[in-house]
Design a protein around this motif. Structure first.
Motif, PDB file in Angstrom:
ATOM      1  N   PRO A 147       0.838  -1.204   0.000  1.00 20.10           N
ATOM      2  CA  PRO A 147       0.000   0.000   0.000  1.00 20.10           C
ATOM      3  C   PRO A 147       0.872   1.253   0.000  1.00 20.10           C
ATOM      4  O   PRO A 147       1.887   1.302   0.691  1.00 20.10           O
ATOM      5  CB  PRO A 147      -0.806  -0.117   1.297  1.00 20.10           C
ATOM      6  CG  PRO A 147      -0.064  -1.084   2.142  1.00 20.10           C
ATOM      7  CD  PRO A 147       0.729  -1.962   1.229  1.00 20.10           C
ATOM      8  N   PRO A 148       0.481   2.245  -0.801  1.00 21.80           N
ATOM      9  CA  PRO A 148       1.255   3.485  -0.792  1.00 21.80           C
ATOM     10  C   PRO A 148       1.078   4.223   0.527  1.00 21.80           C
ATOM     11  O   PRO A 148       0.044   4.106   1.181  1.00 21.80           O
ATOM     12  CB  PRO A 148       0.675   4.292  -1.962  1.00 21.80           C
ATOM     13  CG  PRO A 148      -0.628   3.675  -2.276  1.00 21.80           C
ATOM     14  CD  PRO A 148      -0.618   2.281  -1.743  1.00 21.80           C
ATOM     15  N   GLY A 149       2.086   4.976   0.904  1.00 19.39           N
ATOM     16  CA  GLY A 149       2.019   5.756   2.136  1.00 19.39           C
ATOM     17  C   GLY A 149       1.141   6.984   1.976  1.00 19.39           C
ATOM     18  O   GLY A 149       0.657   7.303   0.884  1.00 19.39           O
ATOM     19  N   ARG A 150       0.967   7.667   3.072  1.00 16.33           N
ATOM     20  CA  ARG A 150       0.097   8.842   3.109  1.00 16.33           C
ATOM     21  C   ARG A 150       0.561   9.941   2.153  1.00 16.33           C
ATOM     22  O   ARG A 150      -0.246  10.574   1.486  1.00 16.33           O
ATOM     23  CB  ARG A 150       0.037   9.376   4.537  1.00 16.33           C
ATOM     24  CG  ARG A 150      -0.904  10.548   4.707  1.00 16.33           C
ATOM     25  CD  ARG A 150      -1.064  10.860   6.141  1.00 16.33           C
ATOM     26  NE  ARG A 150      -1.641   9.669   6.757  1.00 16.33           N
ATOM     27  CZ  ARG A 150      -2.170   9.615   7.952  1.00 16.33           C
ATOM     28  NH1 ARG A 150      -2.186  10.670   8.696  1.00 16.33           N
ATOM     29  NH2 ARG A 150      -2.667   8.502   8.425  1.00 16.33           N
ATOM     30  N   ILE A 151       1.854  10.165   2.092  1.00  9.55           N
ATOM     31  CA  ILE A 151       2.377  11.204   1.201  1.00  9.55           C
ATOM     32  C   ILE A 151       2.089  10.840  -0.253  1.00  9.55           C
ATOM     33  O   ILE A 151       1.638  11.680  -1.041  1.00  9.55           O
ATOM     34  CB  ILE A 151       3.887  11.423   1.426  1.00  9.55           C
ATOM     35  CG1 ILE A 151       4.132  12.006   2.825  1.00  9.55           C
ATOM     36  CG2 ILE A 151       4.486  12.319   0.354  1.00  9.55           C
ATOM     37  CD1 ILE A 151       5.591  12.040   3.234  1.00  9.55           C
ATOM     38  N   ALA A 152       2.332   9.581  -0.629  1.00  8.26           N
ATOM     39  CA  ALA A 152       2.062   9.139  -2.001  1.00  8.26           C
ATOM     40  C   ALA A 152       0.575   9.264  -2.318  1.00  8.26           C
ATOM     41  O   ALA A 152       0.203   9.666  -3.424  1.00  8.26           O
ATOM     42  CB  ALA A 152       2.534   7.705  -2.196  1.00  8.26           C
TER      43      ALA A 152
END
Length: 186
Positions: A147-152
């Motif tokens: 899963p992509p992080g919050r920034i991504a």
């Protein structure tokens, strides 16, 4: 960015809505993975370049002669950065995110083509079978992708909001469709 055709027969409406959800999910997932790949590339550079530079400087300083503890301090800093880079494994994660992004783009294209080209002429059973395939592909991709992080995720939203996932052929209300020229920002 809905592709839901408004004139869909009632017998295919639920299938079209679900395919539209898969298309939207793939759009967000692809862009999120592209943004995550960019972040992993940045992390790889931010850790790798200083580690290499510090190792070179510490070696050169040690060869220069009696300079105290500085070669050891620089060598330890380079080792710490190298160990962090190895543990994080940013280059592998960058490649995985790029691969996942491209796979989600394939799913997005398949869902878009199903919705805009194939669905209207398909029987209910043919449409249902295609939807099963799209759903299965999406589920497999979701299991394989980190899963992509919050920034991504935020960067992906900004890019999608700026219509970075639109094609010239789609046109806009104030500009008619142009020749097909992708404007994707991987």
């Amino acid at each position: 960015m809905s592709l839901f055709p408004g004139d869909m027969p009632d017998s295919l409406r639920a299938i079209a809505q679900e395919a539209d959800r898969i298309h939207e999910s793939a759009l967000w997932s692809a862009q999120g993975q592209f943004e995550q790949a960019k972040l992993w590339r940045l992390i790889n550079l931010l850790l790798g370049v200083p580690a290499a530079a510090l190792a070179a400087v510490s070696g050169g300083t040690a060869l220069a002669g009696d300079v105290g503890i500085w070669p050891g301090v620089l060598a330890l800093a380079a080792a710490a950065l190298s160990a962090t880079l190895t543990t994080v494994n940013a280059s592998r994660r960058m490649a995985q995110a790029q691969t996942s992004a491209n796979a989600y783009l394939q799913l997005q294209t398949a869902a878009r083509q199903f919705l805009t080209i194939d669905l209207a002429g398909a029987s209910r059973e043919e449409a249902r079978q295609t939807l099963r395939g799209l759903t299965s592909t999406r589920d497999e991709l979701n299991q394989a992708a980190d899963p992509p992080g919050r920034i991504a995720y935020r960067l992906a939203g900004r890019n999608i909001g700026a219509e970075g996932q639109r094609y010239g052929a789609d046109g806009t209300p104030d500009r008619p469709a142009a020749p097909v020229t992708p404007r994707l920002r991987p």
